[in-house]
Design a protein around this motif. Structure first.
Motif, PDB file in Angstrom:
ATOM      1  N   LYS A 146       0.833  -1.207   0.000  1.00 48.79           N
ATOM      2  CA  LYS A 146       0.000   0.000   0.000  1.00 48.79           C
ATOM      3  C   LYS A 146       0.867   1.257   0.000  1.00 48.79           C
ATOM      4  CE  LYS A 146      -4.168  -1.848   2.077  1.00 48.79           C
ATOM      5  NZ  LYS A 146      -5.283  -1.478   1.262  1.00 48.79           N
ATOM      6  N   GLU A 147       1.998   1.207   0.704  1.00 53.39           N
ATOM      7  CA  GLU A 147       2.900   2.365   0.732  1.00 53.39           C
ATOM      8  C   GLU A 147       3.440   2.659  -0.667  1.00 53.39           C
ATOM      9  OE1 GLU A 147       7.312   2.977   2.335  1.00 53.39           O
ATOM     10  OE2 GLU A 147       5.863   2.627   3.935  1.00 53.39           O
ATOM     11  N   ARG A 148       3.808   1.633  -1.389  1.00 50.25           N
ATOM     12  CA  ARG A 148       4.342   1.784  -2.744  1.00 50.25           C
ATOM     13  C   ARG A 148       3.249   2.312  -3.682  1.00 50.25           C
ATOM     14  NH1 ARG A 148       8.668   2.831  -5.145  1.00 50.25           N
ATOM     15  NH2 ARG A 148       9.150   1.486  -6.848  1.00 50.25           N
ATOM     16  N   ILE A 149       2.045   1.798  -3.523  1.00 50.12           N
ATOM     17  CA  ILE A 149       0.922   2.264  -4.340  1.00 50.12           C
ATOM     18  C   ILE A 149       0.642   3.729  -4.048  1.00 50.12           C
ATOM     19  CG2 ILE A 149      -1.570   2.008  -4.716  1.00 50.12           C
ATOM     20  CD1 ILE A 149      -1.120  -1.027  -4.176  1.00 50.12           C
ATOM     21  N   SER A 150       0.690   4.107  -2.791  1.00 46.81           N
ATOM     22  CA  SER A 150       0.462   5.496  -2.401  1.00 46.81           C
ATOM     23  C   SER A 150       1.519   6.414  -3.025  1.00 46.81           C
ATOM     24  CB  SER A 150       0.476   5.609  -0.879  1.00 46.81           C
ATOM     25  OG  SER A 150       0.280   6.938  -0.493  1.00 46.81           O
ATOM     26  N   GLU A 151       2.768   5.991  -3.025  1.00 46.01           N
ATOM     27  CA  GLU A 151       3.831   6.778  -3.659  1.00 46.01           C
ATOM     28  C   GLU A 151       3.563   6.937  -5.148  1.00 46.01           C
ATOM     29  OE1 GLU A 151       7.610   4.937  -2.899  1.00 46.01           O
ATOM     30  OE2 GLU A 151       7.340   5.020  -0.730  1.00 46.01           O
ATOM     31  N   TYR A 152       3.162   5.845  -5.773  1.00 49.58           N
ATOM     32  CA  TYR A 152       2.868   5.857  -7.204  1.00 49.58           C
ATOM     33  C   TYR A 152       1.714   6.809  -7.516  1.00 49.58           C
ATOM     34  CZ  TYR A 152       1.568   4.011 -11.806  1.00 49.58           C
ATOM     35  OH  TYR A 152       1.255   3.880 -13.127  1.00 49.58           O
ATOM     36  N   ILE A 153       0.652   6.737  -6.742  1.00 49.63           N
ATOM     37  CA  ILE A 153      -0.501   7.612  -6.957  1.00 49.63           C
ATOM     38  C   ILE A 153      -0.118   9.073  -6.740  1.00 49.63           C
ATOM     39  CG2 ILE A 153      -2.773   8.268  -6.035  1.00 49.63           C
ATOM     40  CD1 ILE A 153      -3.280   5.252  -5.648  1.00 49.63           C
ATOM     41  N   ASN A 154       0.667   9.357  -5.717  1.00 49.83           N
ATOM     42  CA  ASN A 154       1.122  10.733  -5.480  1.00 49.83           C
ATOM     43  C   ASN A 154       1.967  11.244  -6.639  1.00 49.83           C
ATOM     44  OD1 ASN A 154      -0.239  10.999  -3.057  1.00 49.83           O
ATOM     45  ND2 ASN A 154       1.505  10.292  -1.841  1.00 49.83           N
ATOM     46  N   LEU A 155       2.809  10.389  -7.202  1.00 50.78           N
ATOM     47  CA  LEU A 155       3.602  10.776  -8.365  1.00 50.78           C
ATOM     48  C   LEU A 155       2.693  11.072  -9.555  1.00 50.78           C
ATOM     49  CD1 LEU A 155       6.318  11.147  -9.815  1.00 50.78           C
ATOM     50  CD2 LEU A 155       6.293   8.681 -10.269  1.00 50.78           C
ATOM     51  N   LEU A 156       1.698  10.216  -9.789  1.00 53.38           N
ATOM     52  CA  LEU A 156       0.752  10.460 -10.880  1.00 53.38           C
ATOM     53  C   LEU A 156      -0.019  11.760 -10.682  1.00 53.38           C
ATOM     54  CD1 LEU A 156      -0.692   6.890 -11.540  1.00 53.38           C
ATOM     55  CD2 LEU A 156       0.801   8.213 -13.037  1.00 53.38           C
ATOM     56  N   LYS A 157      -0.396  12.045  -9.449  1.00 53.22           N
ATOM     57  CA  LYS A 157      -1.118  13.291  -9.167  1.00 53.22           C
ATOM     58  C   LYS A 157      -0.237  14.509  -9.435  1.00 53.22           C
ATOM     59  CE  LYS A 157      -4.553  11.573  -5.944  1.00 53.22           C
ATOM     60  NZ  LYS A 157      -5.149  11.671  -4.622  1.00 53.22           N
ATOM     61  N   GLU A 158       1.040  14.421  -9.137  1.00 49.48           N
ATOM     62  CA  GLU A 158       1.965  15.532  -9.406  1.00 49.48           C
ATOM     63  C   GLU A 158       2.141  15.710 -10.915  1.00 49.48           C
ATOM     64  OE1 GLU A 158       4.511  18.735  -8.999  1.00 49.48           O
ATOM     65  OE2 GLU A 158       3.035  17.893  -7.634  1.00 49.48           O
ATOM     66  N   ILE A 159       2.260  14.613 -11.627  1.00 48.22           N
ATOM     67  CA  ILE A 159       2.346  14.696 -13.092  1.00 48.22           C
ATOM     68  C   ILE A 159       1.072  15.323 -13.648  1.00 48.22           C
ATOM     69  CG2 ILE A 159       2.383  13.309 -15.211  1.00 48.22           C
ATOM     70  CD1 ILE A 159       4.251  11.350 -13.642  1.00 48.22           C
ATOM     71  N   ASN A 160      -0.084  14.922 -13.112  1.00 45.77           N
ATOM     72  CA  ASN A 160      -1.362  15.480 -13.534  1.00 45.77           C
ATOM     73  C   ASN A 160      -1.452  16.973 -13.236  1.00 45.77           C
ATOM     74  OD1 ASN A 160      -4.521  15.918 -12.570  1.00 45.77           O
ATOM     75  ND2 ASN A 160      -4.269  14.794 -14.486  1.00 45.77           N
ATOM     76  N   ARG A 161      -0.965  17.387 -12.060  1.00 46.93           N
ATOM     77  CA  ARG A 161      -0.966  18.810 -11.701  1.00 46.93           C
ATOM     78  C   ARG A 161      -0.132  19.606 -12.702  1.00 46.93           C
ATOM     79  NH1 ARG A 161       1.889  22.633  -9.761  1.00 46.93           N
ATOM     80  NH2 ARG A 161       3.738  21.365  -9.505  1.00 46.93           N
ATOM     81  N   CYS A 162       1.045  19.099 -13.049  1.00 45.97           N
ATOM     82  CA  CYS A 162       1.907  19.768 -14.026  1.00 45.97           C
ATOM     83  C   CYS A 162       1.240  19.810 -15.401  1.00 45.97           C
ATOM     84  CB  CYS A 162       3.258  19.061 -14.114  1.00 45.97           C
ATOM     85  SG  CYS A 162       4.260  19.241 -12.621  1.00 45.97           S
ATOM     86  N   ALA A 163       0.550  18.735 -15.763  1.00 48.23           N
ATOM     87  CA  ALA A 163      -0.146  18.692 -17.055  1.00 48.23           C
ATOM     88  C   ALA A 163      -1.255  19.735 -17.110  1.00 48.23           C
ATOM     89  CB  ALA A 163      -0.708  17.298 -17.309  1.00 48.23           C
ATOM     90  N   ARG A 164      -1.963  19.946 -16.010  1.00 46.09           N
ATOM     91  CA  ARG A 164      -3.039  20.953 -15.986  1.00 46.09           C
ATOM     92  C   ARG A 164      -2.477  22.350 -16.199  1.00 46.09           C
ATOM     93  NH1 ARG A 164      -5.991  21.597 -11.218  1.00 46.09           N
ATOM     94  NH2 ARG A 164      -7.727  22.418 -12.396  1.00 46.09           N
ATOM     95  N   ILE A 165      -1.303  22.625 -15.627  1.00 45.46           N
ATOM     96  CA  ILE A 165      -0.684  23.943 -15.757  1.00 45.46           C
ATOM     97  C   ILE A 165      -0.180  24.174 -17.181  1.00 45.46           C
ATOM     98  CG2 ILE A 165       1.310  25.322 -14.999  1.00 45.46           C
ATOM     99  CD1 ILE A 165       0.928  24.034 -12.218  1.00 45.46           C
ATOM    100  N   SER A 166       0.202  23.112 -17.867  1.00 44.64           N
ATOM    101  CA  SER A 166       0.767  23.264 -19.206  1.00 44.64           C
ATOM    102  C   SER A 166      -0.214  22.880 -20.315  1.00 44.64           C
ATOM    103  CB  SER A 166       2.047  22.417 -19.324  1.00 44.64           C
ATOM    104  OG  SER A 166       1.754  21.048 -19.179  1.00 44.64           O
ATOM    105  N   SER A 167      -1.486  22.697 -19.983  1.00 44.28           N
ATOM    106  CA  SER A 167      -2.497  22.340 -20.978  1.00 44.28           C
ATOM    107  C   SER A 167      -3.443  23.504 -21.209  1.00 44.28           C
ATOM    108  CB  SER A 167      -3.291  21.113 -20.508  1.00 44.28           C
ATOM    109  OG  SER A 167      -2.456  19.998 -20.363  1.00 44.28           O
ATOM    110  N   PHE A 168      -3.796  23.701 -22.464  1.00 43.92           N
ATOM    111  CA  PHE A 168      -4.685  24.792 -22.857  1.00 43.92           C
ATOM    112  C   PHE A 168      -5.806  24.214 -23.706  1.00 43.92           C
ATOM    113  CE2 PHE A 168      -0.508  26.352 -22.047  1.00 43.92           C
ATOM    114  CZ  PHE A 168      -0.702  27.529 -21.351  1.00 43.92           C
ATOM    115  N   ILE A 169      -7.020  24.673 -23.445  1.00 39.57           N
ATOM    116  CA  ILE A 169      -8.194  24.116 -24.106  1.00 39.57           C
ATOM    117  C   ILE A 169      -9.091  25.227 -24.623  1.00 39.57           C
ATOM    118  CG2 ILE A 169     -10.349  22.851 -23.728  1.00 39.57           C
ATOM    119  CD1 ILE A 169      -8.905  21.137 -21.705  1.00 39.57           C
TER     120      ILE A 169
END
Length: 139
Positions: free
Chosen positions: A31-54
């Motif tokens: 579960k700890e490893r999964i939590s780290e993975y999900i947090n990494l994905l959320k950070e990537i998603n946050r960066c994608a939102r800042i660099s995405s234009f619609i």
């Protein structure tokens, strides 16, 4: 185009909270490893939102009072009638753009792909019947 993290809908392009069990099903990790993975994905998603234009467009053959009320103000607004082909040809920017219909879904929006949350909406928004022109800035 508007940067995705500046949309009025504060959930635009975000994941939801039910994905932990989704990733648990796909992995034998702790579960700890999964939590780290999900947090990494959320950070990537946050960066994608800042660099995405619609740029959002309403798909309809007739005007919609719902859209006028939602996206114009007391000073009025304009309606532009076009086709996807005309919009493609009118793009003078050399950066890649993606044109797609928005998919309206009941289930959670996974974040394993940075574009997926940008082209999927909660089913409550299905009256918008929209398609989007999307650009992700790589800088």
């Amino acid at each position: 185009m508007l940067r995705v993290d500046l949309f009025i809908d504060k959930f635009e392009g975000l994941e939801n909270n039910s994905e932990a069990s989704y990733y648990e099903k796909l992995s034998n990790n702790t579960k700890e490893r999964i939590s780290e993975y999900i947090n990494l994905l959320k950070e990537i998603n946050r960066c994608a939102r800042i660099s995405s234009f619609i740029k959002c467009w309403h798909i309809n053959t007739n005007e919609s009072i719902i859209m006028w009320d939602a996206y114009s103000n007391s000073n009025g607004g304009i309606a532009i009638k076009s086709t996807v082909g005309i919009l493609k040809r009118s793009n003078i920017d050399e950066r890649p753009i993606y044109i797609t219909k928005v998919n309206y879904i009941d289930e959670f929006v996974p974040i394993h792909n940075t574009v997926f949350p940008l082209v999927h909406e909660r089913v409550e928004f299905s009256d918008e019947r929209e398609f989007r022109i999307l650009h992700q800035d790589s800088t």
